[in-house]
Design an enzyme around this catalytic site. Structure first.
Site, PDB file in Angstrom:
ATOM      1  N   TYR A 182       0.850  -1.186   0.000  1.00  0.00           N
ATOM      2  CA  TYR A 182       0.000   0.000   0.000  1.00  0.00           C
ATOM      3  C   TYR A 182       0.893   1.246   0.000  1.00  0.00           C
ATOM      4  O   TYR A 182       1.969   1.240   0.609  1.00  0.00           O
ATOM      5  CB  TYR A 182      -0.887  -0.053   1.244  1.00  0.00           C
ATOM      6  CG  TYR A 182      -1.881   1.061   1.385  1.00  0.00           C
ATOM      7  CD1 TYR A 182      -3.063   1.062   0.651  1.00  0.00           C
ATOM      8  CD2 TYR A 182      -1.648   2.112   2.266  1.00  0.00           C
ATOM      9  CE1 TYR A 182      -3.991   2.082   0.795  1.00  0.00           C
ATOM     10  CE2 TYR A 182      -2.560   3.145   2.410  1.00  0.00           C
ATOM     11  CZ  TYR A 182      -3.729   3.123   1.669  1.00  0.00           C
ATOM     12  OH  TYR A 182      -4.640   4.150   1.806  1.00  0.00           O
ATOM     13  N   GLY A 184       1.393   3.958   1.512  1.00  0.00           N
ATOM     14  CA  GLY A 184       1.960   4.532   2.727  1.00  0.00           C
ATOM     15  C   GLY A 184       2.928   3.636   3.462  1.00  0.00           C
ATOM     16  O   GLY A 184       3.514   4.051   4.468  1.00  0.00           O
ATOM     17  N   LYS A 185       3.149   2.407   2.985  1.00  0.00           N
ATOM     18  CA  LYS A 185       4.063   1.486   3.667  1.00  0.00           C
ATOM     19  C   LYS A 185       5.518   1.921   3.476  1.00  0.00           C
ATOM     20  O   LYS A 185       5.842   2.731   2.605  1.00  0.00           O
ATOM     21  CB  LYS A 185       3.890   0.067   3.139  1.00  0.00           C
ATOM     22  CG  LYS A 185       2.482  -0.478   3.217  1.00  0.00           C
ATOM     23  CD  LYS A 185       1.972  -0.602   4.643  1.00  0.00           C
ATOM     24  CE  LYS A 185       0.628  -1.303   4.677  1.00  0.00           C
ATOM     25  NZ  LYS A 185       0.069  -1.388   6.042  1.00  0.00           N
ATOM     26  N   ASN A 186       6.403   1.336   4.279  1.00  0.00           N
ATOM     27  CA  ASN A 186       7.825   1.658   4.138  1.00  0.00           C
ATOM     28  C   ASN A 186       8.311   1.372   2.725  1.00  0.00           C
ATOM     29  O   ASN A 186       9.112   2.125   2.163  1.00  0.00           O
ATOM     30  CB  ASN A 186       8.659   0.868   5.142  1.00  0.00           C
ATOM     31  CG  ASN A 186       8.434   1.320   6.570  1.00  0.00           C
ATOM     32  OD1 ASN A 186       7.318   1.643   6.951  1.00  0.00           O
ATOM     33  ND2 ASN A 186       9.484   1.339   7.371  1.00  0.00           N
ATOM     34  N   LEU A 187       7.861   0.276   2.139  1.00  0.00           N
ATOM     35  CA  LEU A 187       8.062   0.007   0.721  1.00  0.00           C
ATOM     36  C   LEU A 187       6.682   0.067   0.082  1.00  0.00           C
ATOM     37  O   LEU A 187       5.920  -0.896   0.123  1.00  0.00           O
ATOM     38  CB  LEU A 187       8.716  -1.359   0.494  1.00  0.00           C
ATOM     39  CG  LEU A 187       8.962  -1.737  -0.974  1.00  0.00           C
ATOM     40  CD1 LEU A 187       9.898  -0.732  -1.645  1.00  0.00           C
ATOM     41  CD2 LEU A 187       9.525  -3.142  -1.093  1.00  0.00           C
TER      42      LEU A 187
END
Length: 364
Positions: A182, A184-187
């Site tokens: 998604y 907004g995730k870190n990746l």
């Protein structure tokens, strides 16, 4: 205004590489299950220290497909945290199994191994720990319980890309792991996306069929699968960003360290790190008995915040018909937690400003 998160700023350092990746896919004329997807799967598996990566459409599908791949379904139980994003529970429900909530350690917010054994029954098939907010769960203790009872351990690593537990990355700590990409995730991708990592070759083969209509040969469908595939554009974007994930996680760690120092001595409950864990600080979550007042005060000072999560899973309408045990820790956390701005682009001045606003808001 210091926003809670600005995805344009997250992706700005990668803009040229992302544009190159998109052009590469357009020039190829191949958009699903092609070379970009295959390359990303190899690269992400290697990054996690796992033998196999199977990319899928989103993190919920990743969890659901792991359960299906292990034959978990109606009549079975899966132990889940009482406090987590609802996708953890939904995956269990979607395969017809029953989520069995277990309370967290209130200091780490992760599944408390000391409470798991009491929840195991003859119907239990798996334990699904969540590496919540980017903090690895206590996997050695969880695995020991799983071994004693012959259970699978399925990591919900949707918030923990790159986190380590005793030197090993999430994604290679259990039987299989589910990731979300998604935005907004870190990746994060530029849309939905997900992946499964595992060292189980048989599971990997089953999952490759299940994600693709139950097929490994075109128009030959061996099982009743679904359509859950990471497209070539998202795979190419993720490949571009994966190269910088460790550096961005290090930037998050620096932000967290500054927060922890600046907010020490306040009435806030600050995040606690499990010994042997190396979080990646997907979120920086504090606790306050005056959460709503604090959030309002921060907004007045120009600081954006979010509550993760304002209503525990067992209190959601989706689970209103269930009969659940008393879950006081989850209910207490839902009323106390507040996520402060956390992103790799935050400067020391940004963190200082947020911390000063917190202290001012607490003194109102």
């Amino acid at each position: 205004m210091i926003e809670f998160l600005n995805l344009k700023r997250v992706n700005a350092p990668h803009e040229a590489a992302i544009q190159d990746a998109i052009q590469r896919v357009l020039a190829s004329g191949w958009y699903i299950l092609g070379q970009e997807t295959e390359a990303f799967e190899r690269e992400f598996a290697a990054y996690c220290g796992a033998a196999h990566c199977i990319s899928v459409a989103n993190g919920l599908d990743a969890l659901q497909l792991i359960l299906r791949g292990y034959g978990i379904g109606p009549g079975d139980e899966v132990i889940v945290p009482s406090n987590t994003f609802i996708a953890t529970w939904l995956a269990v429900s979607q395969v017809g199994a029953t989520p069995v909530p277990v309370e967290p350690d209130p200091l780490t917010h992760n599944l408390d191994p000391a409470r798991i054994a009491a929840a195991v029954t003859q119907r239990t098939r798996a334990i699904m720990p969540v590496h919540l907010f980017g903090q690895p769960a206590d996997m050695d203790a969880i695995q020991q319980i799983a071994d004693q009872h012959g259970l699978r351990v399925i990591e919900d690593a949707a918030q923990a890309h790159g986190a380590r537990y005793k030197g090993r990355r999430t994604g290679a700590l259990g039987d299989a792991a589910a990731f979300s990409f998604y935005p907004g995730k870190n990746l994060g991708a530029l849309g939905d996306g997900g992946a499964i990592t595992t060292n189980d070759a048989d599971l990997a083969a089953r999952l490759r069929k299940l994600r693709n209509y139950g097929s490994s040969v075109k128009y030959q469908h061996d099982v009743a699968g679904i359509n859950s595939r990471l497209d070539e554009l998202q795979a190419a974007v993720l490949r571009a960003k994966l190269k910088h994930l460790d550096a961005e996680n290090d930037a998050r760690r620096a932000v967290a360290a500054q927060y922890l120092a600046a907010l020490a001595g306040t009435p806030l409950v600050l995040p606690q790190v499990l010994p042997g864990a190396e979080p990646v600080w997907h979120l920086f979550v504090v606790g306050s008995t005056q959460r709503d007042r604090l959030q309002a005060g921060l907004l007045k000072e120009g600081v954006g915040t979010i509550v993760h999560y304002p209503k525990a899973c067992h209190l959601q309408g989706a689970y209103a018909s269930g009969v659940w045990p008393a879950l006081p820790i989850a209910e207490r956390l839902q009323d106390a937690v507040l996520s402060l701005p956390m992103a790799p682009y935050l400067t020391a001045d940004d963190v200082q400003a947020v911390s000063a606003a917190v202290r001012k808001s607490l003194s109102i």
